[in-house]
Design an enzyme around this catalytic site. Sequence first.
Site, mmCIF file in Angstrom:
data_model
loop_
_atom_site.group_PDB
_atom_site.id
_atom_site.type_symbol
_atom_site.label_atom_id
_atom_site.label_comp_id
_atom_site.label_asym_id
_atom_site.label_seq_id
_atom_site.Cartn_x
_atom_site.Cartn_y
_atom_site.Cartn_z
ATOM 1 N N ASN A 91 0.811 -1.227 0.000
ATOM 2 C CA ASN A 91 0.000 0.000 0.000
ATOM 3 C C ASN A 91 0.841 1.273 0.000
ATOM 4 O OD1 ASN A 91 -2.367 1.851 0.735
ATOM 5 N ND2 ASN A 91 -1.034 2.030 2.537
ATOM 6 N N TYR A 158 3.684 9.422 -11.293
ATOM 7 C CA TYR A 158 2.710 8.640 -10.516
ATOM 8 C C TYR A 158 1.985 7.628 -11.412
ATOM 9 C CZ TYR A 158 -1.049 7.725 -7.154
ATOM 10 O OH TYR A 158 -1.940 7.129 -6.293
ATOM 11 N N LYS A 162 1.951 3.496 -11.320
ATOM 12 C CA LYS A 162 0.740 2.695 -11.091
ATOM 13 C C LYS A 162 0.420 1.815 -12.302
ATOM 14 C CE LYS A 162 -0.043 4.224 -6.901
ATOM 15 N NZ LYS A 162 0.124 3.348 -5.736
HETATM 16 N N1 NAP Z 1 -5.957 8.700 -1.202
HETATM 17 C C1 NAP Z 1 -6.301 8.519 -2.479
HETATM 18 O O1 NAP Z 1 -7.176 9.209 -3.019
HETATM 19 C C2 NAP Z 1 -5.620 7.435 -3.270
HETATM 20 C C3 NAP Z 1 -6.174 7.100 -4.512
HETATM 21 C C4 NAP Z 1 -5.599 6.088 -5.253
HETATM 22 C C5 NAP Z 1 -4.493 5.415 -4.765
HETATM 23 N N2 NAP Z 1 -3.972 5.755 -3.557
HETATM 24 C C6 NAP Z 1 -2.809 4.998 -3.083
HETATM 25 O O2 NAP Z 1 -3.007 4.628 -1.741
HETATM 26 C C7 NAP Z 1 -1.737 4.426 -1.113
HETATM 27 C C8 NAP Z 1 -1.744 5.128 0.237
HETATM 28 O O3 NAP Z 1 -1.860 6.522 0.039
HETATM 29 P P1 NAP Z 1 -2.739 7.483 0.942
HETATM 30 O O4 NAP Z 1 -3.588 8.288 0.036
HETATM 31 O O5 NAP Z 1 -3.368 6.712 2.033
HETATM 32 O O6 NAP Z 1 -1.620 8.485 1.476
HETATM 33 P P2 NAP Z 1 -0.820 8.674 2.834
HETATM 34 O O7 NAP Z 1 -1.779 8.841 3.967
HETATM 35 O O8 NAP Z 1 0.151 9.750 2.546
HETATM 36 O O9 NAP Z 1 -0.068 7.282 3.050
HETATM 37 C C9 NAP Z 1 1.118 6.962 2.402
HETATM 38 C C10 NAP Z 1 1.831 5.878 3.180
HETATM 39 O O10 NAP Z 1 3.000 5.484 2.431
HETATM 40 C C11 NAP Z 1 4.141 5.570 3.268
HETATM 41 N N3 NAP Z 1 5.323 6.008 2.534
HETATM 42 C C12 NAP Z 1 5.489 7.180 1.861
HETATM 43 N N4 NAP Z 1 6.767 7.286 1.414
HETATM 44 C C13 NAP Z 1 7.410 6.160 1.826
HETATM 45 C C14 NAP Z 1 8.743 5.700 1.719
HETATM 46 N N5 NAP Z 1 9.707 6.416 1.119
HETATM 47 N N6 NAP Z 1 9.050 4.500 2.262
HETATM 48 C C15 NAP Z 1 8.109 3.764 2.893
HETATM 49 N N7 NAP Z 1 6.830 4.156 3.056
HETATM 50 C C16 NAP Z 1 6.481 5.342 2.533
HETATM 51 C C17 NAP Z 1 3.793 6.617 4.340
HETATM 52 O O11 NAP Z 1 4.601 6.382 5.487
HETATM 53 P P3 NAP Z 1 5.025 7.560 6.538
HETATM 54 O O12 NAP Z 1 3.956 8.604 6.476
HETATM 55 O O13 NAP Z 1 5.125 6.842 7.838
HETATM 56 O O14 NAP Z 1 6.351 8.101 6.098
HETATM 57 C C18 NAP Z 1 2.311 6.343 4.556
HETATM 58 O O15 NAP Z 1 2.135 5.326 5.500
HETATM 59 C C19 NAP Z 1 -0.682 4.961 -2.098
HETATM 60 O O16 NAP Z 1 -0.079 3.872 -2.781
HETATM 61 C C20 NAP Z 1 -1.510 5.790 -3.069
HETATM 62 O O17 NAP Z 1 -0.920 5.852 -4.347
HETATM 63 C C21 NAP Z 1 -4.498 6.771 -2.808
#
Ligand code: NAP
Length: 259
Positions: A91, A158, A162
């Site tokens: 994730n 990005y 993906k």
């Molecule tokens: N939210 C949306 O609308 C959405 C839509 C489609 C897909 N996604 C996908 O969902 C996933 C989670 O995103 P989110 O939206 O929930 O955002 P988020 O709250 O920013 O979560 C991102 C997570 O990834 C970790 N991360 C970031 N950089 C990293 C690194 N260098 N090494 C290891 N871990 C890392 C962060 O860890 P720390 O904060 O502890 O550093 C955090 O736990 C992502 O893959 C994103 O592409 C999100």
Amino acid sequence: MQGLKDKRILITGASSGIGAGMAKVLAREGCRLVLHYNRNQHGIEQTLKTVESLGAKAQVIQCDFKQLTQLTQFFNQAWLLFDGLDGLVNNAGIVTKSTSLKDAEGEQFAQTLAVNLQAPYQLSTAFAKACIKAKQPGVIVNNSSIHGQATCEWFSAYAASKMGLDAITKVQAVEWGKHGIRVNGLAPGVVPVERTDKILNQPEMAAKWCERMPAGRYGTTEEMGEATAYLLSDATQWMTGSVLTIDGGLIARGNYPVR
Ligand SMILES: NC(=O)c1ccc[n+]([C@@H]2O[C@H](COP(=O)([O-])OP(=O)(O)OC[C@H]3O[C@@H](n4cnc5c(N)ncnc54)[C@H](OP(=O)(O)O)[C@@H]3O)[C@@H](O)[C@H]2O)c1
């Protein structure tokens, strides 16, 4: 959901947002969880507290996925915390928004691909090797995005990561099916998280987005957790190499004028 009780699942990026929502739902389903984070220690402590309050056993582990050489050691440690793993949820990710012209040297591009594409590739491969060695089945969920299917300006890094992740989902499903390892993807639409909540919930912004979604609203992190639980469960035993789009219908609608 069937087949999840006591399953040992590693969720990467569980310190906030969708990963924290996944952890909550999987805890409710009775899974034992290995919760990964990178920098957000407060966030992972909150997730741990939540899942433990739901009765789940959980362990926390840290790693920066930009440091690709650390991934083998990270995975080996994660595998040992519950004496093996039944599932892996890739994730963790970074949502890079930048025009190609502003990132001409490709620094952001390379970092995005390291965290969003190469890290899942290496972690899934380490997981598959460990499952094969232990002669056990396994299940992987790759958290992709609708940008794997339909994208727009600012998202070259990005979207490339993906689209690549969706490709790996299919190839690894094909390679590992004979070992009883399933690999599927999840393609969320717009889900407000701590990082984006304020801006997405401004009334004008919310109206702009939500009128484009047949479901008429944003998704929630727990809905992404429910979909992940489904992909990990026995309900999808015959499903592998697929990407489940869950976006309130956003990309089903083409870019036609509104009638
Ligand atoms: N939210 C949306 O609308 C959405 C839509 C489609 C897909 N996604 C996908 O969902 C996933 C989670 O995103 P989110 O939206 O929930 O955002 P988020 O709250 O920013 O979560 C991102 C997570 O990834 C970790 N991360 C970031 N950089 C990293 C690194 N260098 N090494 C290891 N871990 C890392 C962060 O860890 P720390 O904060 O502890 O550093 C955090 O736990 C992502 O893959 C994103 O592409 C999100």
